[in-house]
Write an enzyme that holds these catalytic residues in place. Structure first.
Site, PDB file in Angstrom:
ATOM      1  N   ASP A 252      10.944  42.643 128.274  1.00  0.00           N
ATOM      2  CA  ASP A 252      10.546  43.966 127.473  1.00  0.00           C
ATOM      3  C   ASP A 252      10.739  43.044 126.191  1.00  0.00           C
ATOM      4  OD1 ASP A 252       7.821  44.885 128.674  1.00  0.00           O
ATOM      5  OD2 ASP A 252       9.457  47.070 128.569  1.00  0.00           O
TER       6      ASP A 252
ATOM      7  N   HIS B 133      34.298  57.434 116.331  1.00  0.00           N
ATOM      8  CA  HIS B 133      34.953  57.937 115.028  1.00  0.00           C
ATOM      9  C   HIS B 133      35.383  56.789 113.302  1.00  0.00           C
ATOM     10  CE1 HIS B 133      38.172  61.365 114.054  1.00  0.00           C
ATOM     11  NE2 HIS B 133      38.519  59.851 114.084  1.00  0.00           N
TER      12      HIS B 133
ATOM     13  N   ASP C 208      26.213  58.754 112.199  1.00  0.00           N
ATOM     14  CA  ASP C 208      25.868  57.138 112.472  1.00  0.00           C
ATOM     15  C   ASP C 208      24.920  55.986 112.273  1.00  0.00           C
ATOM     16  OD1 ASP C 208      28.251  57.620 114.231  1.00  0.00           O
ATOM     17  OD2 ASP C 208      27.756  57.355 115.703  1.00  0.00           O
TER      18      ASP C 208
ATOM     19  N   ALA D  25      13.034  52.652 124.640  1.00  0.00           N
ATOM     20  CA  ALA D  25      13.939  51.803 124.631  1.00  0.00           C
ATOM     21  C   ALA D  25      16.111  52.751 123.315  1.00  0.00           C
ATOM     22  CB  ALA D  25      13.700  50.694 123.338  1.00  0.00           C
TER      23      ALA D  25
ATOM     24  N   LEU E 229      15.145  55.907 123.450  1.00  0.00           N
ATOM     25  CA  LEU E 229      15.657  56.793 124.524  1.00  0.00           C
ATOM     26  C   LEU E 229      16.889  57.245 124.758  1.00  0.00           C
ATOM     27  CD1 LEU E 229      14.151  58.621 127.167  1.00  0.00           C
ATOM     28  CD2 LEU E 229      14.953  56.442 128.315  1.00  0.00           C
TER      29      LEU E 229
END
Length: 274
Positions: free
Chosen positions: A64, A148, A169, A181, A184
């Site tokens: 892919d 962190h 994040d 991809a 998930l």
């Protein structure tokens, strides 16, 4: 007719298959382009994948990831995927059937002047003074680093309405294709490719906001603050550094991916994720 071939790099099987397809097509008086890296392995002339939109058909041989690379160069040229990877959500053709499958598309093109295709939506990310290439899988907006001490304050709005606001994040906006991809791996939901929508997934956000599936026609706005640096990433390949405070707008791209040949079996591919 002109057919362009992209093969997974540093893979003898894909290079051999590219060579086999090339020879058969040349025997049918088809002009064949090979990506530069594979061409070097085969000792033939190569072409930049960025020019492959000038072909009538692009053939992707590999997994892919190779398909994503080929689709970026193909733009609105139909792409036929040959699966030599492990899963194959995007590549439906088995290697033993590849030559016949490509020749079948050549005959169709010569008879009709076009190819029957299926459309797969893409996402477009736009910021101040820049527009990134359309994403097949996902657009990610995140701090300069994860973990962190990283991340940023991120405000996500759907058609102007607030959805999430706080430290994270980053945020990931994925197509149904891309839901299997990176999305998930961030605990986003699987979305069937027939669903006309996108999924918005917060990445390690402080408030634990659940992922959200939205209509494909909405506009997702991501405002980034409280970070020295941030980055927008398309399909893990194209990166645009940005300086907060900044705002990124993500929505449906004008041109979908056009997929030629047989369709892959979503549930069969899904079973290979285990």
């Amino acid at each position: 007719m002109k057919v362009a071939i992209v093969a997974q790099w540093d893979n003898d099987r894909t290079a051999r298959l590219a060579s086999d397809i090339r020879e058969r097509l040349r025997a049918e008086d088809v002009t064949v382009w090979i990506d530069a890296a594979t061409a070097a392995e085969l000792d033939v002339s190569g072409h930049a994948v960025s020019t492959f939109h000038m072909a009538d058909l692009v053939v992707s041989i590999g997994g892919d990831g190779t398909f994503l690379f080929a689709a970026h160069g193909a733009q609105d040229t139909p792409v036929l995927g040959v699966n030599l990877g492990e899963v194959g959500f995007l590549n439906a053709v088995n290697p033993e059937d590849a030559v016949d499958a490509v020749l079948r598309e050549v005959r169709r093109f010569r008879e009709d002047g076009d190819l029957p295709t299926r459309s797969m939506p893409r996402l477009q990310a736009v910021g101040e003074g820049w527009t990134l290439p359309p994403a097949v899988n996902e657009v990610v907006v995140q701090g300069a680093r994860r973990g962190h001490g990283g991340g940023a304050t991120i405000d996500v709005r759907i058609d102007g309405s607030p959805y999430a606001d706080g430290h994270a994040d980053g945020v990931l906006v994925a197509t149904p294709t891309g839901s299997t991809a990176y999305n998930l791996s961030e605990d986003g939901p699987l979305v069937h490719p027939g669903v006309p929508g996108f999924v918005v997934t917060q990445m390690a956000d402080a408030d634990g906001r659940p992922p959200l599936v939205v209509d494909r026609d909405v506009t997702v706005t991501v405002a980034v603050e409280d970070a020295a640096e941030a980055v927008v990433v398309v399909d893990g390949r194209v990166r645009e550094p940005v300086s907060p405070p900044t705002e990124v707008t993500i929505g449906l791209a004008d041109d979908p991916v056009r997929m030629a040949g047989p369709a892959s079996d979503f549930f069969e591919a899904l079973g290979k994720l285990d």
